[in-house]
Write a protein that holds these residues in place. Structure first.
Motif, mmCIF file in Angstrom:
data_model
loop_
_atom_site.group_PDB
_atom_site.id
_atom_site.type_symbol
_atom_site.label_atom_id
_atom_site.label_comp_id
_atom_site.label_asym_id
_atom_site.label_seq_id
_atom_site.Cartn_x
_atom_site.Cartn_y
_atom_site.Cartn_z
ATOM 1 N N GLY A 129 0.726 -1.177 -0.056
ATOM 2 C CA GLY A 129 -0.056 -0.247 0.662
ATOM 3 C C GLY A 129 1.017 1.017 -0.255
ATOM 4 N N GLU A 130 2.121 0.913 0.724
ATOM 5 C CA GLU A 130 3.046 1.804 0.076
ATOM 6 C C GLU A 130 2.611 3.245 0.841
ATOM 7 O OE1 GLU A 130 5.989 1.683 -3.986
ATOM 8 O OE2 GLU A 130 3.066 2.814 -3.970
ATOM 9 N N ILE A 131 2.015 2.754 2.362
ATOM 10 C CA ILE A 131 1.572 4.383 2.983
ATOM 11 C C ILE A 131 2.822 4.913 3.542
ATOM 12 C CG2 ILE A 131 1.163 4.403 5.561
ATOM 13 C CD1 ILE A 131 -0.519 1.842 5.358
ATOM 14 N N ARG A 132 2.699 6.380 3.377
ATOM 15 C CA ARG A 132 2.985 7.567 3.947
ATOM 16 C C ARG A 132 3.302 7.931 5.090
ATOM 17 N NH1 ARG A 132 1.077 7.695 -1.141
ATOM 18 N NH2 ARG A 132 2.897 7.443 -3.164
ATOM 19 N N TYR A 133 3.500 8.606 5.588
ATOM 20 C CA TYR A 133 3.555 9.403 7.127
ATOM 21 C C TYR A 133 2.055 10.332 6.844
ATOM 22 C CZ TYR A 133 4.205 11.552 11.632
ATOM 23 O OH TYR A 133 4.502 11.876 12.692
ATOM 24 N N GLY A 134 1.187 10.220 7.913
ATOM 25 C CA GLY A 134 0.419 11.153 7.873
ATOM 26 C C GLY A 134 -0.726 10.723 7.051
ATOM 27 N N GLU A 135 -0.854 9.811 6.462
ATOM 28 C CA GLU A 135 -1.985 8.906 5.894
ATOM 29 C C GLU A 135 -3.120 8.760 7.094
ATOM 30 O OE1 GLU A 135 -1.335 8.500 1.144
ATOM 31 O OE2 GLU A 135 -0.486 6.541 2.225
ATOM 32 N N LYS A 136 -3.973 8.755 5.583
ATOM 33 C CA LYS A 136 -5.347 8.087 6.750
ATOM 34 C C LYS A 136 -6.049 6.734 6.265
ATOM 35 C CE LYS A 136 -6.864 12.680 6.922
ATOM 36 N NZ LYS A 136 -8.607 13.502 6.966
ATOM 37 N N VAL A 137 -6.048 6.240 6.976
ATOM 38 C CA VAL A 137 -6.120 4.309 6.554
ATOM 39 C C VAL A 137 -7.737 3.780 7.096
ATOM 40 C CG1 VAL A 137 -4.746 1.946 6.223
ATOM 41 C CG2 VAL A 137 -3.292 4.101 6.356
ATOM 42 N N LEU A 138 -8.223 2.819 6.383
ATOM 43 C CA LEU A 138 -9.161 2.282 7.457
ATOM 44 C C LEU A 138 -8.548 0.493 6.928
ATOM 45 C CD1 LEU A 138 -12.151 1.564 7.691
ATOM 46 C CD2 LEU A 138 -12.182 1.382 5.711
ATOM 47 N N ILE A 139 -8.827 -0.186 7.679
ATOM 48 C CA ILE A 139 -8.337 -1.407 7.581
ATOM 49 C C ILE A 139 -10.609 -2.126 7.495
ATOM 50 C CG2 ILE A 139 -8.094 -3.159 9.228
ATOM 51 C CD1 ILE A 139 -5.528 -1.199 9.762
ATOM 52 N N THR A 140 -10.976 -2.715 7.105
ATOM 53 C CA THR A 140 -11.802 -3.909 7.375
ATOM 54 C C THR A 140 -11.193 -5.458 7.539
ATOM 55 O OG1 THR A 140 -11.559 -3.993 4.844
ATOM 56 C CG2 THR A 140 -13.125 -2.011 5.815
ATOM 57 N N GLY A 141 -11.716 -5.652 8.063
ATOM 58 C CA GLY A 141 -11.481 -7.825 8.371
ATOM 59 C C GLY A 141 -10.595 -7.705 10.041
ATOM 60 N N LEU A 142 -10.848 -7.793 10.956
ATOM 61 C CA LEU A 142 -10.117 -7.298 12.129
ATOM 62 C C LEU A 142 -9.774 -8.985 12.162
ATOM 63 C CD1 LEU A 142 -11.162 -4.100 13.621
ATOM 64 C CD2 LEU A 142 -10.004 -4.393 11.936
ATOM 65 N N GLY A 201 7.632 -1.792 -4.733
ATOM 66 C CA GLY A 201 9.026 -1.269 -4.062
ATOM 67 C C GLY A 201 10.269 -1.711 -4.738
ATOM 68 N N PRO A 202 11.116 -0.441 -4.119
ATOM 69 C CA PRO A 202 12.055 -0.280 -5.097
ATOM 70 C C PRO A 202 13.403 -1.686 -5.251
ATOM 71 C CG PRO A 202 12.111 0.993 -3.266
ATOM 72 C CD PRO A 202 10.900 0.623 -3.454
ATOM 73 N N ARG A 203 13.098 -3.076 -3.838
ATOM 74 C CA ARG A 203 13.486 -3.798 -3.676
ATOM 75 C C ARG A 203 12.978 -4.852 -3.564
ATOM 76 N NH1 ARG A 203 16.461 -7.032 0.000
ATOM 77 N NH2 ARG A 203 15.631 -6.059 1.093
ATOM 78 N N PRO A 204 12.167 -5.686 -4.238
ATOM 79 C CA PRO A 204 11.372 -6.777 -4.104
ATOM 80 C C PRO A 204 11.712 -7.432 -2.726
ATOM 81 C CG PRO A 204 11.667 -6.836 -6.419
ATOM 82 C CD PRO A 204 12.591 -6.227 -5.301
#
Length: 348
Positions: free
Chosen positions: A150-163, A290-293
């Motif tokens: 997902g390449e999360i960046r600092y400060g982004e908003k993320v939803l997680i479904t399926g806990l 990503g840059p390195r798999p």
């Protein structure tokens, strides 16, 4: 000679204990007495209830496309073992084995059974890990893989479904990445653990009329990323609805059947959503983006390091824990009362 007792799915909806006498060790094998095992809920419940896509098709390893295989599969898919990770103690070693010793605690990707005879290169020393941590390396691998894909960046908003275990570990990895985390589940036990793991907003999806709209309202326009860990098409549809324009949805869960609850002509198309799949598994030889798999073996080592450094916790994930004699009941509980479990374990 030892008698091996294994938990086996004989046919859809029917699991029982199968007994067999173990053969003598080969030079490169070890005998492991099980101490604690865990299930892989999503994938294994498809095996248990007969909904696995592999009942009708197989993945062609060269072309990497699914092809019809129904005649062959129906002859060979069942019986099938249940459980995917086990911690145990080495009770005997073959004459060529040098990597582990008798009495050493080890773990491996092994099903629910009281004993295992296996090649020594298929197990690892438990070392400084707790048995609970070792059993959570597998869901940790998929949680971390989803976060990296997902390449999360600092400060982004993320939803997680399926806990389930994967989603709850993903909550922690998203917080480590500096994200604001929204989480949704209809199961109170899992919602509470999501809060304990640091989720900023946790919603009861049974009490929300329209999860996509509610997330859009709370996040002021939609989240940047959704990690969809349930493997359910209605949840995937809501994940797409909850995402901002040009946002990302990563499918971490394993889906089965037709996607009748997913309408790609609505938000997906008009909001230009990027839909990704994440599956960093040994068996499919998939790296994360990503840059390195990074492949499964590398991700698993990163998860182990995070457990050892206490950056990620598994406290509260393994529940309930059943005695081996009640293993059949454990499977039935996962299938019929998912609200009462998170990641079920078996102790011997």
């Amino acid at each position: 000679m030892h008698t091996k007792k294994s938990l086996i799915v004989q046919s859809p909806g029917k699991a029982n204990i199968h007994e067999e006498t173990l053969e003598e060790l080969k030079p490169d094998q070890v005998l492991v007495r099980s101490v604690l095992s865990a299930f892989k809920h999503g994938t294994e419940m498809m095996t248990y209830d007969g909904s696995s896509p592999f009942l009708k098709k197989k993945l062609d390893s060269e072309l990497r496309v699914f092809v019809d295989n129904s005649d062959e599969v129906q002859r060979h898919f069942y019986p099938r073992p249940l459980g995917n990770m086990t911690v145990g103690i080495v009770e005997a070693v073959g004459k060529e084995v040098q990597s582990v010793t008798v009495g050493e605690k080890v773990f491996g990707w092994l099903p629910v059974a009281n004993y295992h005879v296996i090649s020594a290169n298929k197990i690892q020393s438990l070392g400084e890990l707790t048995p609970e941590q070792a059993l959570c390396i597998d869901p940790g691998n998929f949680a971390l893989g989803g976060v990296l894909d997902g390449e999360i960046r600092y400060g982004e908003k993320v939803l997680i479904t399926g806990l389930g275990a994967i989603g709850l570990l993903a909550v922690q990895y998203c917080k480590l990445s500096g994200a604001t985390v929204y989480a949704a589940s209809s199961f109170a036990l899992r919602r509470q653990l999501a809060l304990e793991y640091g989720a900023d907003v946790v919603l009861d999806s049974n009490q929300v009329e329209d999860l996509g709209v509610e997330i859009k309202r709370l996040s002021k326009g939609g989240v940047d990323l959704v990690l969809e860990c349930s493997g359910r098409y209605p949840k995937l549809h809501q994940a797409v609805r909850a995402t901002r324009q040009c946002g990302r949805v990563v499918c971490v869960g394993f889906y089965s059947g037709g996607a009748t609850a997913l309408n790609l002509g609505e938000e997906f198309f008009h909001n230009r959503i990027t839909l990704l799949a994440s599956l960093p598994a040994f068996s499919w030889n998939n790296p994360v983006r990503g840059p390195r798999p990074l492949y499964a073996s590398e991700l698993q080592q990163l998860v182990i390091q995070d457990f050892q450094a206490k950056r990620i916790t598994v406290e509260g994930l393994l529940r309930p824990i059943y005695e081996f004699k009640d293993a059949e009941k454990a499977v039935e509980t996962i299938a019929t009362q998912p609200e009462t479990v998170i990641k079920v374990a078996i102790k011997y």
